[in-house]
Design a protein around this motif. Structure first.
Motif, PDB file in Angstrom:
ATOM      1  N   LEU B 255      26.789  26.720 -27.831  1.00 44.91           N
ATOM      2  CA  LEU B 255      27.737  26.198 -28.816  1.00 44.91           C
ATOM      3  C   LEU B 255      27.872  27.147 -30.007  1.00 44.91           C
ATOM      4  O   LEU B 255      28.993  27.499 -30.411  1.00 44.91           O
ATOM      5  CB  LEU B 255      27.262  24.821 -29.295  1.00 44.91           C
ATOM      6  N   VAL B 256      26.743  27.564 -30.567  1.00 47.52           N
ATOM      7  CA  VAL B 256      26.803  28.448 -31.735  1.00 47.52           C
ATOM      8  C   VAL B 256      27.400  29.791 -31.334  1.00 47.52           C
ATOM      9  O   VAL B 256      28.182  30.390 -32.088  1.00 47.52           O
ATOM     10  CB  VAL B 256      25.402  28.613 -32.377  1.00 47.52           C
ATOM     11  N   PHE B 257      27.075  30.234 -30.131  1.00 40.82           N
ATOM     12  CA  PHE B 257      27.660  31.494 -29.654  1.00 40.82           C
ATOM     13  C   PHE B 257      29.192  31.373 -29.607  1.00 40.82           C
ATOM     14  O   PHE B 257      29.915  32.287 -30.035  1.00 40.82           O
ATOM     15  CB  PHE B 257      27.106  31.848 -28.271  1.00 40.82           C
ATOM     16  N   SER B 258      29.686  30.244 -29.098  1.00 37.55           N
ATOM     17  CA  SER B 258      31.146  30.047 -29.022  1.00 37.55           C
ATOM     18  C   SER B 258      31.768  30.039 -30.407  1.00 37.55           C
ATOM     19  O   SER B 258      32.852  30.603 -30.616  1.00 37.55           O
ATOM     20  CB  SER B 258      31.481  28.712 -28.347  1.00 37.55           C
ATOM     21  N   ALA B 279      38.018  28.734 -37.796  1.00 32.98           N
ATOM     22  CA  ALA B 279      37.891  29.080 -36.371  1.00 32.98           C
ATOM     23  C   ALA B 279      36.468  28.846 -35.886  1.00 32.98           C
ATOM     24  O   ALA B 279      36.244  28.278 -34.810  1.00 32.98           O
ATOM     25  CB  ALA B 279      38.301  30.536 -36.157  1.00 32.98           C
ATOM     26  N   ALA B 280      35.491  29.276 -36.681  1.00 30.99           N
ATOM     27  CA  ALA B 280      34.094  29.088 -36.279  1.00 30.99           C
ATOM     28  C   ALA B 280      33.653  27.641 -36.515  1.00 30.99           C
ATOM     29  O   ALA B 280      33.023  27.014 -35.661  1.00 30.99           O
ATOM     30  CB  ALA B 280      33.201  30.046 -37.068  1.00 30.99           C
ATOM     31  N   ARG B 281      34.010  27.117 -37.676  1.00 28.06           N
ATOM     32  CA  ARG B 281      33.513  25.796 -38.079  1.00 28.06           C
ATOM     33  C   ARG B 281      33.981  24.689 -37.142  1.00 28.06           C
ATOM     34  O   ARG B 281      33.226  23.765 -36.829  1.00 28.06           O
ATOM     35  CB  ARG B 281      33.960  25.517 -39.514  1.00 28.06           C
ATOM     36  N   GLN B 282      35.247  24.799 -36.680  1.00 29.87           N
ATOM     37  CA  GLN B 282      35.772  23.667 -35.910  1.00 29.87           C
ATOM     38  C   GLN B 282      35.077  23.542 -34.555  1.00 29.87           C
ATOM     39  O   GLN B 282      34.969  22.445 -34.019  1.00 29.87           O
ATOM     40  CB  GLN B 282      37.288  23.769 -35.762  1.00 29.87           C
ATOM     41  N   VAL B 283      34.551  24.648 -34.040  1.00 29.77           N
ATOM     42  CA  VAL B 283      33.819  24.567 -32.771  1.00 29.77           C
ATOM     43  C   VAL B 283      32.572  23.690 -32.961  1.00 29.77           C
ATOM     44  O   VAL B 283      32.257  22.833 -32.126  1.00 29.77           O
ATOM     45  CB  VAL B 283      33.411  25.974 -32.296  1.00 29.77           C
ATOM     46  N   PHE B 286      33.760  19.922 -33.705  1.00 29.65           N
ATOM     47  CA  PHE B 286      34.169  19.161 -32.511  1.00 29.65           C
ATOM     48  C   PHE B 286      32.952  18.691 -31.741  1.00 29.65           C
ATOM     49  O   PHE B 286      32.966  17.653 -31.095  1.00 29.65           O
ATOM     50  CB  PHE B 286      35.037  20.028 -31.576  1.00 29.65           C
ATOM     51  N   ALA B 287      31.879  19.475 -31.786  1.00 31.49           N
ATOM     52  CA  ALA B 287      30.681  19.109 -31.032  1.00 31.49           C
ATOM     53  C   ALA B 287      29.814  18.113 -31.803  1.00 31.49           C
ATOM     54  O   ALA B 287      28.741  17.738 -31.329  1.00 31.49           O
ATOM     55  CB  ALA B 287      29.878  20.364 -30.715  1.00 31.49           C
ATOM     56  N   GLY B 288      30.283  17.717 -32.988  1.00 29.32           N
ATOM     57  CA  GLY B 288      29.558  16.683 -33.720  1.00 29.32           C
ATOM     58  C   GLY B 288      28.573  17.204 -34.742  1.00 29.32           C
ATOM     59  O   GLY B 288      27.756  16.445 -35.266  1.00 29.32           O
ATOM     60  N   TYR B 289      28.636  18.501 -35.030  1.00 31.71           N
ATOM     61  CA  TYR B 289      27.703  19.072 -36.003  1.00 31.71           C
ATOM     62  C   TYR B 289      28.374  19.390 -37.333  1.00 31.71           C
ATOM     63  O   TYR B 289      27.889  20.229 -38.093  1.00 31.71           O
ATOM     64  CB  TYR B 289      27.060  20.343 -35.436  1.00 31.71           C
TER      65      TYR B 289
END
Lengths: 368, 368
Positions: B255-258, B279-283, B286-289
């Protein structure tokens, strides 16, 4: 420990109230730590009209070496990320009903001061001056004990270095090794960037290590210190590399040693700061090294490595008992090198045996 | 190099004159170094009405790592020891016939600003703002080359650490070893305090090393950087200790890599600072973090490790080519640990191949 911090805050509050300020804002990190037990990154301390608050921008974490906040002090965590704790504290001071706030004008920038004024327009911003720094000058026995342990750690690290092969190693590597040894022996870290000076660099105050290697016949001067529970001490020694020091090296060493001893012997409750400076300085001056001497012969140590008092020619004030200071004269001859000898001592009355030497590594001229 | 510094000073002078100030005083050390080639301790730079001066409190010395002052710039050494260079520079500005002086209000304290005003009562003190910081955002190829070398040094130091035994060693010792290796490979020193975080500490931004030892099954996150000729880069990686990462570790790492890849891919001339952050934050969001994420996903680097631009949700502005930035998302799960991945890259147009990655250590999840 909580009562200690509360008592310090009470003294500061009395000082502020006597000066006509209803509240005080402490922003300088060492001052925050002194009054609150810890200074998390970006945190400030509000001595409010109704309540004291440690205003933090991020939750305090588990860094024992950074100190633990006083349990009796409420921590107020700011919800906005990247918010300025000082500005938030000014708003909180106003919300508590204060009409004036004393601030550290020697620490706050012009820009932040203006932001504070804009955020809390009902507050008159007064000058706190160096009130907390003044409270910090005389140490309690708990503080002195931290300095004593730090000095032992520095003595150990230095002693181990002296047992190793030095010729051929660079100043930077020797400095890194000393810093590693400080941590090995329990320091939080170095008290300040370790200085290792060889050959023509030796004897220079605050010399930053270079890639010069130790050579036979060099003077080697080293200055290091350990931070222990936030308290920072300092030791400096000069050695000669090889079996037979040159005559000029022996003479220069003896001279600086005499100056440093004179400075140490001048330490007593009631002695003027400038008198201690003069005691050491005049020895060097009489020998013809008066030009180009460093501006001070010593300074206070504590939560910062360089704090009040300054032992300098124009310094006003007198020493008290329980004030830890360095005595650190040196002479540097451009192109040749020089000698510095630096101890941390605690001023004590003669009835208690006189100044207490914390850094006990020998001051004989060792040939390594 | 002298023309480079002179050209930078000319740009600043034009900015000041356009703003109505006859002279400018630069006090922030990184800004002094940018404009003068070096920033000796306590020195300030005066862009005077008749002449520019590097005002120093002590003679410049031979520290190559600290930079060399521009030969074309006259250094004015203050004769009074312990004099304040900023106050002296204000007097000099007035003596040169200036009626106004732009100062760095975000760096000068309230107390020093007042001393300046008192020492040069004929000067109007204006605001220089962050004009020098803005000049510093876009780097020339010489600056980028220093960052590139610094990144290579950090990659080497990290690579060597990974070949050694890690289990049982403390965070503090690993951090010290990394710093020693940085210097071994030619760094001036660490770009910032090296962060080594194990187990429950892993993934925390800016974690200060503790005495916790590396254990089997831990995440290990490391963040370090080299300073090279004053320029500071940053690399952060997370590893897992032992042969078989747990499922949650693999998932969190991916997840962090993505998120980090999304941030890197968003780097382009013209991209908004906040868009890179998003761009980085929304990944991660979306995963709940989304809760508790660090306030920014990256920042500029250069003569300071944390400089403009800030890649943060509320940041205004757009990237230019030749701006070096970090991309460094992370997730930390309290009590469990987490992942951070941090690169330094230079923004480049797509025609030049897109963002240039300076820190090339692999971002696969290595099990050590």
């Amino acid at each position: 420990m909580s009562e200690v911090y509360a008592a310090r805050r009470t003294r500061l509050r009395e000082h502020c109230n006597a000066g006509g300020s209803a509240a005080a804002l402490v922003t300088r990190p060492a001052n925050v730590r002194y009054l609150a037990g810890a200074a998390p990154l970006g945190a400030v301390l509000l001595l409010g009209k109704r309540e004291d608050l440690l205003v933090c921008t991020s939750p305090p974490d588990d860094r024992p070496h950074e100190g633990r906040p006083d349990d009796a002090l409420r921590a107020q965590l700011l919800s906005r990320p990247a918010a300025d704790a000082a500005v938030a504290a000014a708003e909180l001071a106003q919300n508590q009903g204060a009409d004036s706030l004393a601030v550290e004008e020697h620490h706050l920038t012009v820009a932040r001061h203006r932001e504070l004024a804009a955020a809390a327009p009902g507050l008159r911003l007064d000058a706190l001056g160096c009130a907390v720094e003044q409270l910090r000058v005389v140490k309690d026995e708990e503080e002195i004990s931290c300095l004593r342990i730090g000095a032992e750690i520095a003595d150990q690290a230095l002693g181990e270095l002296l047992e190793s092969i030095l010729v051929g190693r660079t100043e930077r590597h020797l400095a890194l090794e000393l810093e590693r040894r400080l941590v090995d022996h329990g320091a939080d870290g170095p008290a300040f960037p370790t200085s290792v000076a060889t050959g023509p660099h030796s004897g220079r105050r605050g010399h930053r290590p270079t890639d010069r290697r130790v050579e036979e016949g060099d003077f080697l001067s080293v200055c290091l210190g350990a931070a222990y529970r936030g308290y920072r001490c300092e030791i400096g020694r000069t050695f000669v590399i090889g079996t037979s020091p040159a005559d000029w090296q022996i003479q220069l060493y003896d001279l600086v040693f005499s100056a440093q001893r004179a400075g140490r012997e001048a330490l007593a409750p009631g002695a003027g700061y400038r008198d201690v400076d003069r005691a050491a300085r005049q020895v060097l001056d009489f020998a013809g090294y008066g030009e180009g001497l460093q501006p001070l012969m010593g300074h206070g140590v504590g939560l910062e490595i360089d704090e009040d008092p300054q032992l300098a020619p124009a310094a006003m004030g007198k020493l008290d008992a329980c004030v830890p200071v360095t005595v650190e004269p040196g002479v540097h001859l451009p192109g040749r090198g020089g000698v510095r000898i630096d101890d941390t001592l605690v001023v004590r009355p003669e009835a208690d045996g006189g100044p207490e030497l914390l850094t006990i590594t020998t001051k004989e001229l060792l040939a390594l």
